[in-house]
Design a protein around this motif. Structure first.
Motif, PDB file in Angstrom:
ATOM      1  N   MET A 156       0.842  -1.193   0.000  1.00  0.00           N
ATOM      2  CA  MET A 156       0.000   0.000   0.000  1.00  0.00           C
ATOM      3  C   MET A 156       0.882   1.250   0.000  1.00  0.00           C
ATOM      4  O   MET A 156       0.593   2.230  -0.684  1.00  0.00           O
ATOM      5  N   HIS A 157       1.965   1.194   0.750  1.00  0.00           N
ATOM      6  CA  HIS A 157       2.906   2.318   0.795  1.00  0.00           C
ATOM      7  C   HIS A 157       3.535   2.526  -0.579  1.00  0.00           C
ATOM      8  O   HIS A 157       3.551   3.646  -1.109  1.00  0.00           O
ATOM      9  N   TYR A 158       4.039   1.456  -1.165  1.00  0.00           N
ATOM     10  CA  TYR A 158       4.675   1.552  -2.483  1.00  0.00           C
ATOM     11  C   TYR A 158       3.680   2.021  -3.544  1.00  0.00           C
ATOM     12  O   TYR A 158       4.051   2.755  -4.455  1.00  0.00           O
ATOM     13  N   TYR A 159       2.435   1.598  -3.437  1.00  0.00           N
ATOM     14  CA  TYR A 159       1.406   2.014  -4.393  1.00  0.00           C
ATOM     15  C   TYR A 159       1.294   3.532  -4.423  1.00  0.00           C
ATOM     16  O   TYR A 159       1.132   4.137  -5.479  1.00  0.00           O
ATOM     17  N   SER A 160       1.395   4.143  -3.269  1.00  0.00           N
ATOM     18  CA  SER A 160       1.281   5.588  -3.173  1.00  0.00           C
ATOM     19  C   SER A 160       2.550   6.300  -3.633  1.00  0.00           C
ATOM     20  O   SER A 160       2.489   7.435  -4.089  1.00  0.00           O
ATOM     21  N   VAL A 161       3.688   5.632  -3.535  1.00  0.00           N
ATOM     22  CA  VAL A 161       4.973   6.258  -3.859  1.00  0.00           C
ATOM     23  C   VAL A 161       5.376   6.029  -5.311  1.00  0.00           C
ATOM     24  O   VAL A 161       5.684   6.968  -6.040  1.00  0.00           O
ATOM     25  N   CYS A 162       5.386   4.756  -5.743  1.00  0.00           N
ATOM     26  CA  CYS A 162       5.915   4.442  -7.070  1.00  0.00           C
ATOM     27  C   CYS A 162       5.358   3.096  -7.545  1.00  0.00           C
ATOM     28  O   CYS A 162       5.632   2.054  -6.939  1.00  0.00           O
ATOM     29  N   LYS A 163       4.611   3.135  -8.628  1.00  0.00           N
ATOM     30  CA  LYS A 163       3.984   1.916  -9.162  1.00  0.00           C
ATOM     31  C   LYS A 163       5.037   0.927  -9.664  1.00  0.00           C
ATOM     32  O   LYS A 163       4.873  -0.290  -9.564  1.00  0.00           O
TER      33      LYS A 163
ATOM     34  N   GLU B 220       2.695   3.658  13.674  1.00  0.00           N
ATOM     35  CA  GLU B 220       3.744   3.391  12.694  1.00  0.00           C
ATOM     36  C   GLU B 220       4.842   4.407  12.920  1.00  0.00           C
ATOM     37  O   GLU B 220       4.589   5.607  13.016  1.00  0.00           O
ATOM     38  N   VAL B 221       6.068   3.937  13.018  1.00  0.00           N
ATOM     39  CA  VAL B 221       7.226   4.796  13.237  1.00  0.00           C
ATOM     40  C   VAL B 221       7.952   4.944  11.908  1.00  0.00           C
ATOM     41  O   VAL B 221       8.315   3.952  11.280  1.00  0.00           O
ATOM     42  N   LYS B 222       8.160   6.179  11.502  1.00  0.00           N
ATOM     43  CA  LYS B 222       8.793   6.473  10.221  1.00  0.00           C
ATOM     44  C   LYS B 222       9.973   7.417  10.420  1.00  0.00           C
ATOM     45  O   LYS B 222       9.984   8.212  11.354  1.00  0.00           O
ATOM     46  N   ILE B 223      10.934   7.354   9.525  1.00  0.00           N
ATOM     47  CA  ILE B 223      12.121   8.202   9.604  1.00  0.00           C
ATOM     48  C   ILE B 223      11.781   9.663   9.344  1.00  0.00           C
ATOM     49  O   ILE B 223      12.273  10.559  10.011  1.00  0.00           O
ATOM     50  N   SER B 224      10.940   9.895   8.345  1.00  0.00           N
ATOM     51  CA  SER B 224      10.668  11.253   7.892  1.00  0.00           C
ATOM     52  C   SER B 224       9.209  11.363   7.455  1.00  0.00           C
ATOM     53  O   SER B 224       8.618  10.398   6.990  1.00  0.00           O
ATOM     54  N   SER B 225       8.683  12.564   7.549  1.00  0.00           N
ATOM     55  CA  SER B 225       7.314  12.815   7.097  1.00  0.00           C
ATOM     56  C   SER B 225       7.268  13.119   5.601  1.00  0.00           C
ATOM     57  O   SER B 225       6.204  13.436   5.070  1.00  0.00           O
ATOM     58  N   ARG B 226       8.371  12.994   4.931  1.00  0.00           N
ATOM     59  CA  ARG B 226       8.443  13.317   3.504  1.00  0.00           C
ATOM     60  C   ARG B 226       7.433  12.488   2.688  1.00  0.00           C
ATOM     61  O   ARG B 226       6.948  12.949   1.665  1.00  0.00           O
ATOM     62  N   MET B 227       7.148  11.283   3.129  1.00  0.00           N
ATOM     63  CA  MET B 227       6.192  10.421   2.425  1.00  0.00           C
ATOM     64  C   MET B 227       4.919  10.249   3.238  1.00  0.00           C
ATOM     65  O   MET B 227       4.329   9.179   3.273  1.00  0.00           O
ATOM     66  N   GLU B 228       4.477  11.328   3.856  1.00  0.00           N
ATOM     67  CA  GLU B 228       3.318  11.248   4.754  1.00  0.00           C
ATOM     68  C   GLU B 228       2.075  10.719   4.044  1.00  0.00           C
ATOM     69  O   GLU B 228       1.289   9.969   4.632  1.00  0.00           O
ATOM     70  N   ARG B 229       1.877  11.068   2.789  1.00  0.00           N
ATOM     71  CA  ARG B 229       0.703  10.570   2.053  1.00  0.00           C
ATOM     72  C   ARG B 229       0.733   9.038   1.969  1.00  0.00           C
ATOM     73  O   ARG B 229      -0.266   8.363   2.204  1.00  0.00           O
ATOM     74  N   ALA B 230       1.899   8.475   1.655  1.00  0.00           N
ATOM     75  CA  ALA B 230       2.044   7.019   1.572  1.00  0.00           C
ATOM     76  C   ALA B 230       1.936   6.389   2.963  1.00  0.00           C
ATOM     77  O   ALA B 230       1.331   5.326   3.126  1.00  0.00           O
ATOM     78  N   ASP B 231       2.530   7.040   3.957  1.00  0.00           N
ATOM     79  CA  ASP B 231       2.442   6.551   5.333  1.00  0.00           C
ATOM     80  C   ASP B 231       0.989   6.495   5.784  1.00  0.00           C
ATOM     81  O   ASP B 231       0.552   5.535   6.419  1.00  0.00           O
ATOM     82  N   ARG B 232       0.230   7.529   5.421  1.00  0.00           N
ATOM     83  CA  ARG B 232      -1.187   7.603   5.781  1.00  0.00           C
ATOM     84  C   ARG B 232      -1.971   6.461   5.142  1.00  0.00           C
ATOM     85  O   ARG B 232      -2.786   5.816   5.802  1.00  0.00           O
TER      86      ARG B 232
ATOM     87  N   ARG C 205       9.763   6.389 -14.198  1.00  0.00           N
ATOM     88  CA  ARG C 205       9.498   7.829 -14.100  1.00  0.00           C
ATOM     89  C   ARG C 205      10.369   8.366 -12.995  1.00  0.00           C
ATOM     90  O   ARG C 205      10.333   7.848 -11.882  1.00  0.00           O
ATOM     91  N   LYS C 206      11.138   9.377 -13.274  1.00  0.00           N
ATOM     92  CA  LYS C 206      11.961   9.976 -12.230  1.00  0.00           C
ATOM     93  C   LYS C 206      11.054  10.732 -11.265  1.00  0.00           C
ATOM     94  O   LYS C 206      10.291  11.609 -11.667  1.00  0.00           O
ATOM     95  N   LEU C 207      11.144  10.362  -9.999  1.00  0.00           N
ATOM     96  CA  LEU C 207      10.328  10.958  -8.946  1.00  0.00           C
ATOM     97  C   LEU C 207      11.237  11.565  -7.883  1.00  0.00           C
ATOM     98  O   LEU C 207      12.415  11.193  -7.785  1.00  0.00           O
ATOM     99  N   PRO C 208      10.721  12.453  -7.066  1.00  0.00           N
ATOM    100  CA  PRO C 208      11.552  13.066  -6.022  1.00  0.00           C
ATOM    101  C   PRO C 208      12.159  12.038  -5.053  1.00  0.00           C
ATOM    102  O   PRO C 208      13.212  12.270  -4.477  1.00  0.00           O
ATOM    103  N   TYR C 209      11.506  10.898  -4.903  1.00  0.00           N
ATOM    104  CA  TYR C 209      11.961   9.889  -3.950  1.00  0.00           C
ATOM    105  C   TYR C 209      13.095   9.024  -4.486  1.00  0.00           C
ATOM    106  O   TYR C 209      13.713   8.269  -3.743  1.00  0.00           O
ATOM    107  N   CYS C 210      13.341   9.083  -5.784  1.00  0.00           N
ATOM    108  CA  CYS C 210      14.297   8.174  -6.427  1.00  0.00           C
ATOM    109  C   CYS C 210      15.697   8.222  -5.806  1.00  0.00           C
ATOM    110  O   CYS C 210      16.369   7.198  -5.732  1.00  0.00           O
ATOM    111  N   THR C 211      16.135   9.384  -5.356  1.00  0.00           N
ATOM    112  CA  THR C 211      17.510   9.509  -4.866  1.00  0.00           C
ATOM    113  C   THR C 211      17.799   8.621  -3.661  1.00  0.00           C
ATOM    114  O   THR C 211      18.932   8.203  -3.470  1.00  0.00           O
ATOM    115  N   LYS C 212      16.786   8.317  -2.857  1.00  0.00           N
ATOM    116  CA  LYS C 212      16.998   7.492  -1.664  1.00  0.00           C
ATOM    117  C   LYS C 212      16.351   6.118  -1.772  1.00  0.00           C
ATOM    118  O   LYS C 212      16.278   5.381  -0.799  1.00  0.00           O
TER     119      LYS C 212
END
Length: 172
Positions: free
Chosen positions: A13-20, A75-87, A148-155
């Motif tokens: 579900m998390h990956y679905y929100s971040v990158c197909k 759920e404990v996460k490192i960063s809120s950068r992916m809050e939509r996927a975390d949600r 597709r290059k996405l903002p999350y790709c670098t990490k």
């Protein structure tokens, strides 16, 4: 309905929100996370955050929440950068619990940012989860989505694989 949900893991579900593409690769057995420094950071944070709570609680088979108490799923996460996927991941856990007669609220905890976000399951959220579940299944049964290059790709643990150019071409 419960049996249908069990085939989907929270991480999907998390990956679905971040990158197909990442979702498809994961669903087809290409797990790159075991070599990811970012995933290791998350595991260490998870081990040390909220030590008094029961951790790694399984919900119905494939889903595992980080921590749970009488009122909350956390759920404990490192960063809120992916809050939509975390949600979305948290909503899925709350959905699974509700399907099993347990109603709780969720907390997304970002200890390094000293931030906590409350998540609740209402009718709109249920529809969002069910649509995402359908999307997860469609991705898994389809062909590899194009890169597709996405903002999350670098990490991302899959970055080198996706950017190698050997499989799929970048979408315009």
């Amino acid at each position: 309905m419960i049996l249908e949900t069990l085939e989907i893991r929270g991480v999907e579900m998390h990956y679905y929100s971040v990158c197909k593409r990442k979702l498809w690769l994961f669903q087809h057995g290409l797990g790159m996370e075991q070599h990811s420094e970012r995933v290791e950071e998350g595991k260490v944070l998870h081990d040390y955050a909220y030590g008094r709570l029961d951790k790694e609680i399984e919900i119905g088979g494939e889903a595992v929440v980080d921590a749970i108490d009488e009122d909350w799923v956390r759920e404990v996460k490192i960063s809120s950068r992916m809050e939509r996927a975390d949600r979305l991941q948290m909503l899925y856990y709350l959905y699974l619990l509700k399907q099993n007669g347990i109603e709780k609220k969720g907390l997304l905890s970002y200890p390094t940012e000293k931030q906590t976000v409350e998540v609740g399951l209402d009718e709109a959220a249920i529809q969002e989860v069910e649509a995402a579940m359908q999307g997860v299944r469609q991705i898994g049964s389809g062909t590899l989505p194009k890169y597709r290059k996405l903002p999350y790709c670098t990490k991302c643990a899959y970055r080198d694989f996706c950017q190698s150019g050997e499989i799929g071409e970048e979408e315009a």
